[in-house]
Scaffold this active site. Structure first.
Site, PDB file in Angstrom:
ATOM      1  N   CYS A  55     -58.946 -60.205 -81.137  1.00  0.00           N
ATOM      2  CA  CYS A  55     -59.477 -61.550 -81.258  1.00  0.00           C
ATOM      3  C   CYS A  55     -58.672 -62.323 -82.293  1.00  0.00           C
ATOM      4  CB  CYS A  55     -60.958 -61.517 -81.651  1.00  0.00           C
ATOM      5  SG  CYS A  55     -61.238 -60.772 -83.277  1.00  0.00           S
ATOM      6  N   CYS A  93     -17.584 -34.781 -82.405  1.00  0.00           N
ATOM      7  CA  CYS A  93     -17.445 -33.974 -83.612  1.00  0.00           C
ATOM      8  C   CYS A  93     -18.418 -34.469 -84.667  1.00  0.00           C
ATOM      9  CB  CYS A  93     -16.019 -34.009 -84.151  1.00  0.00           C
ATOM     10  SG  CYS A  93     -15.538 -35.610 -84.805  1.00  0.00           S
ATOM     11  N   CYS A 138     -18.385 -38.071 -85.804  1.00  0.00           N
ATOM     12  CA  CYS A 138     -19.000 -39.058 -84.907  1.00  0.00           C
ATOM     13  C   CYS A 138     -20.469 -39.291 -85.266  1.00  0.00           C
ATOM     14  CB  CYS A 138     -18.918 -38.596 -83.454  1.00  0.00           C
ATOM     15  SG  CYS A 138     -17.246 -38.369 -82.834  1.00  0.00           S
ATOM     16  N   ASP A 185     -54.672 -16.129 -95.786  1.00  0.00           N
ATOM     17  CA  ASP A 185     -56.114 -16.306 -95.750  1.00  0.00           C
ATOM     18  C   ASP A 185     -56.696 -15.034 -95.129  1.00  0.00           C
ATOM     19  OD1 ASP A 185     -58.735 -17.591 -95.587  1.00  0.00           O
ATOM     20  OD2 ASP A 185     -58.319 -17.765 -93.438  1.00  0.00           O
TER      21      ASP A 185
END
Length: 793
Positions: A15, A79, A82, A486
């Site tokens: 809105c 390579c 690049c 745990d």
């Protein structure tokens, strides 16, 4: 970049009030100008602000900017040099948040605010045009064209090599050529054939390399173009204009052989790299194309894409489960090894879950679809594996820094080499030495060393049921000095059962406890609920305290359950009789849950959780690596001590809340160094996030998985050992590749430059330099593929 203009989509606009709030959030950003938010097309425009700041501001305001994730194929990426240039070109495009170029797949991964307008043009201007079709450039699409280019180059090169080098090897052959077609004709034939090599199969080196040189961004193709071009140009002038240069011989065979051998190397490299994607292809191959779906009381074969959540499906003996679901009828053993790494088939009965891609054995099953398409476990595993394979490890930062200046330095070395040899020995030897340096120094192996190992290592890990959710974990896990577990659901099965209760016989406190626990997902809560047939329906005001217990109003009574601290928190005075009984149970590893009703301690419930098979062997194997093993649990000290003693764990921290687990991790880290934490529950999420590396086990909830760095599809503790093994093996493989790549360049550049010649040593010819460079890249890829045999414990 004060004049940066950004246009992008915004979500959550419903809105005019939304528009106002979004514009207010953007106008509040320092430097923001010309802010416009359009409700009609849900777009926004802003000037003078960086894209990451815009994303943060709108996200905080509740109207997230739409961030697109693009993958573009970059065929010209050859390579490591690049990748930096491609990323820089992409980052310069307005709206780009992140850009990562991946050499193994020749793909650019981009996160961009908006639709990425200008991205492909920027890449083209930088000399790296992107494929019009988004997605990674598959290596298998490059293998055949590379083979054809190599074969054509080989056919054209062989006569050149034979005419030039054959005469050196067999003097009679030289005399035969001179006496038949003549040396001038022989050299002209060599010139024509070599020119065909360079303008045909070798044209790509010049097409990509020369623009890089002209724009001062030389890469591997530039080195090849310079090397082969210099050898050909020098020889062509010597043949066509013999009076221009002093007599120094011709080197057509050097130019042709350079191109041919490098094409051979790239073909071999592409073939090997094609296998690095085998893991993802195997995962995708587990997905059947069709499924048997019930329609009108009978089962019909339908395309997999037509299956919807809620459909009833059937799988026959030997068939693959089509989508994730819940068994409704029948039973069979299901082979889940392709997802979990565990070889033993699992019995599936009504009520059990089944996973897409797994294999039914002897029986038939009917099951209801619960997750389809991209929501299945198989799809998420595939996505995680692809993300892990394209991850960038911290170790790559060193490689990127080196390769950024490596090629320019090589050009300087080649120039100095050429000049010195020209002065000392003449033009011919100068050309040979300069070309050899250019060719031997191509940094292709450097750029491939790390990403190839990552692709194979993470792919192999996925086959073993280990998903490196966050890329850096692959490097960090092998550094862990402490592995902390745990207890519940990790070292134990996580499905405890009620074994005994003691207390006020006039009060059905177990039933009242179930009334509270029916609102909790904790394993202990589920055990209590499972032990009661008639669970109270009237439960209100439920509240849980992580690590302590819960309380609620059940059938009009105030019920508190949990440990002794929970009772005290609620103002209940614990009964010494029931506390003493809990102490007795604790010595046998039993967990005690106290129950208070209307302010009075009514009794205690005994709950046992079986230790997982193989846990003790895993702990022993981890300790054998020289690492410390710890257990951090929210259970009572005696219960935790019993499990730890059974498993051979000496360091135990018990009776801790979730934030206490983080504190325990920090204490261990301060004492011993990097720490990995293994957990499964929502109460483990803080510890998983705080650890050096967090590992979430199978069945972990979404919060734990999101916080974790590694997700293990198997709940068995042995998966931790597989994860550690793959991390160690992959990083070891990366070190081998880097040592080879850097050592190769460091040692052979001086040899190619002729530094050993004054000492009576050898000098690499351009042809041998090309062969050595090509085989170096093949070595790196082949070495990475050895990881496919690692990890099984």
């Amino acid at each position: 970049m004060t004049d940066l203009i950004l246009s992008f989509a915004v979500t959550g606009l419903n809105c005019a009030s939304c528009v106002g709030r979004a514009e207010t959030a953007l106008n509040a950003v320092p430097g923001a100008r010309d802010v416009r938010v359009n409700l009609a097309d849900h777009s926004a425009r802003i000037t003078g602000v960086e894209p990451d700041v815009v994303v943060q501001a709108l996200g905080d305001a509740g109207y997230p900017a739409k961030v697109s994730h693009l993958r573009l194929g970059i065929p010209a990426m050859s390579c490591a040099s690049c990748t930096a240039r491609i990323e820089a070109a992409a980052q310069a495009v307005p709206g780009v948040l992140r850009a990562e170029a991946k050499l193994p797949t020749r793909a650019l991964h981009v996160e961009v605010l908006g639709n990425g307008d200008g991205l492909q043009a920027a890449l083209a201007n930088a000399g790296y045009p992107a494929d019009q079709t988004e997605g990674e450039t598959e290596e298998k699409d490059r293998v055949q064209p590379l083979l054809h280019r190599f074969l054509l180059s080989l056919i054209l090169t062989l006569p050149v090599f034979a005419m030039e080098m054959g005469g050196h090897i067999f003097p009679a052959f030289h005399h035969w050529i001179a006496g038949t077609i003549g040396m001038a004709t022989s050299q002209m034939i060599q010139l024509i054939l070599t020119a065909l090599v360079l303008v045909g199969p070798g044209a790509g080196f010049f097409r990509r390399g020369i623009p890089g040189l002209l724009s001062a961004r030389p890469d591997m193709d530039a080195l090849v173009a310079l090397g082969a071009g210099a050898a050909f140009g020098f020889s062509a002038i010597a043949v066509l204009f013999p009076n221009v240069l002093p007599p120094a011989g011709v080197y057509f065979e050097a130019a042709a052989v350079i191109v041919t051998l490098i094409l051979l190397g790239r073909w071999l490299e592409a073939r090997a790299k094609d296998h690095t994607g085998d893991a993802v292809r195997r995962l995708l191959g587990m997905r059947p194309d069709e499924a048997e779906v019930e329609k009108g009381g009978r089962f019909e074969q339908v395309p997999l894409g037509d299956v919807r959540v809620g459909d009833t499906l059937r799988v026959r003996p030997g068939g693959r489960i089509a989508v994730d679901g819940e068994v409704t009828h029948g039973e069979t053993h299901v082979d889940e090894s392709m997802l979990t790494g565990e070889p033993i088939p699992v019995l599936k009965r009504p009520g059990d879950t089944v996973t897409a891609g797994t294999l039914a054995s002897t029986g038939s099953l009917t099951y209801r679809a619960t997750h389809v398409g991209q929501d299945t476990v198989l799809a998420r595993i595939t996505a995680l594996t692809e993300a892990a394979q394209s991850a960038r490890l911290p170790v790559e930062a060193l490689v990127n820094r080196v390769t950024a200046w490596f090629v320019p330095v090589v050009l300087v070395i080649a120039t100095v080499t050429f000049g010195l040899w020209w002065i000392l020995a003449g033009l011919g030897p100068a050309v040979v030495s300069g070309v050899s340096v250019l060719i031997i120094a191509c940094p292709c192996a450097m750029g491939l060393a790390t990403p190839m190992s990552i692709m194979v290592g993470t792919g192999r890990a996925a086959e073993l049921g280990v998903l490196f959710h966050k890329g850096a974990a692959l490097q960090h896990l092998q550094d862990a000095e402490v592995i902390a577990f745990d207890k519940t659901g990790t070292l134990t099965r996580g499905t405890p059962v009620v074994t005994e209760k003691m207390g006020d016989e006039g009060c059905d406190f177990l039933r009242l406890a179930a009334g509270v626990e029916q609102h909790s997902e904790h394993p202990i809560a589920r055990a209590i609920v499972a032990a009661v047939e008639d669970i109270p329906a009237e439960t209100t005001d439920f509240d849980a305290i992580l690590g302590e217990g819960a309380l609620a109003t059940v059938d009009g009574k105030q019920v508190v359950i949990g440990n002794a601290e929970m009772l005290q928190r609620a103002g209940v005075i614990p009964s010494q009789d029931w506390l003493a009984q809990a102490d007795i149970w604790a010595k046998t590893g039993t967990t005690s849950v106290h129950v208070a009703v209307n302010g009075t301690h009514k009794g205690v419930i005994a709950i046992n959780d079986e230790i997982r098979p193989g846990a003790a062997q895993t702990i022993a194997a981890l300790k054998a690596t020289g690492r410390r093993v710890a257990m951090i649990s929210g259970d009572a000290q005696d219960t935790a001590n019993h499990v730890a003693q059974t498993l051979g764990i000496s360091h135990v921290v018990a009776n801790v809340r979730p934030d206490g687990k983080v504190a325990a991790l920090n204490t261990l880290r301060d004492a011993y160094g990097p720490i990995a934490f293994v957990g499964d529950g929502i109460n483990d999420a803080p510890a998983l996030a705080a650890a050096h590396v967090g590992l979430a086990v199978n069945g972990a909830n979404d919060a734990a998985i999101e916080a974790a760095d590694v997700v293990m599809m198997s709940a068995e503790p042995g998966a931790v050992l597989r994860a550690l093994t793959m991390s160690t093996a992959t990083l070891g493989n990366i070190r081998q590749n880097l040592a080879w790549a850097f050592g190769y360049n460091t040692l052979l550049i001086p040899v190619a430059a002729g530094a050993l010649v004054p000492l009576g040593g050898p000098q690499l010819s351009p042809q041998l330099a090309a062969l050595a460079m090509a085989l170096s890249s093949v070595f790196v890829v082949t070495n990475a593929l050895r990881l496919r045999g690692k990890g099984r414990t």
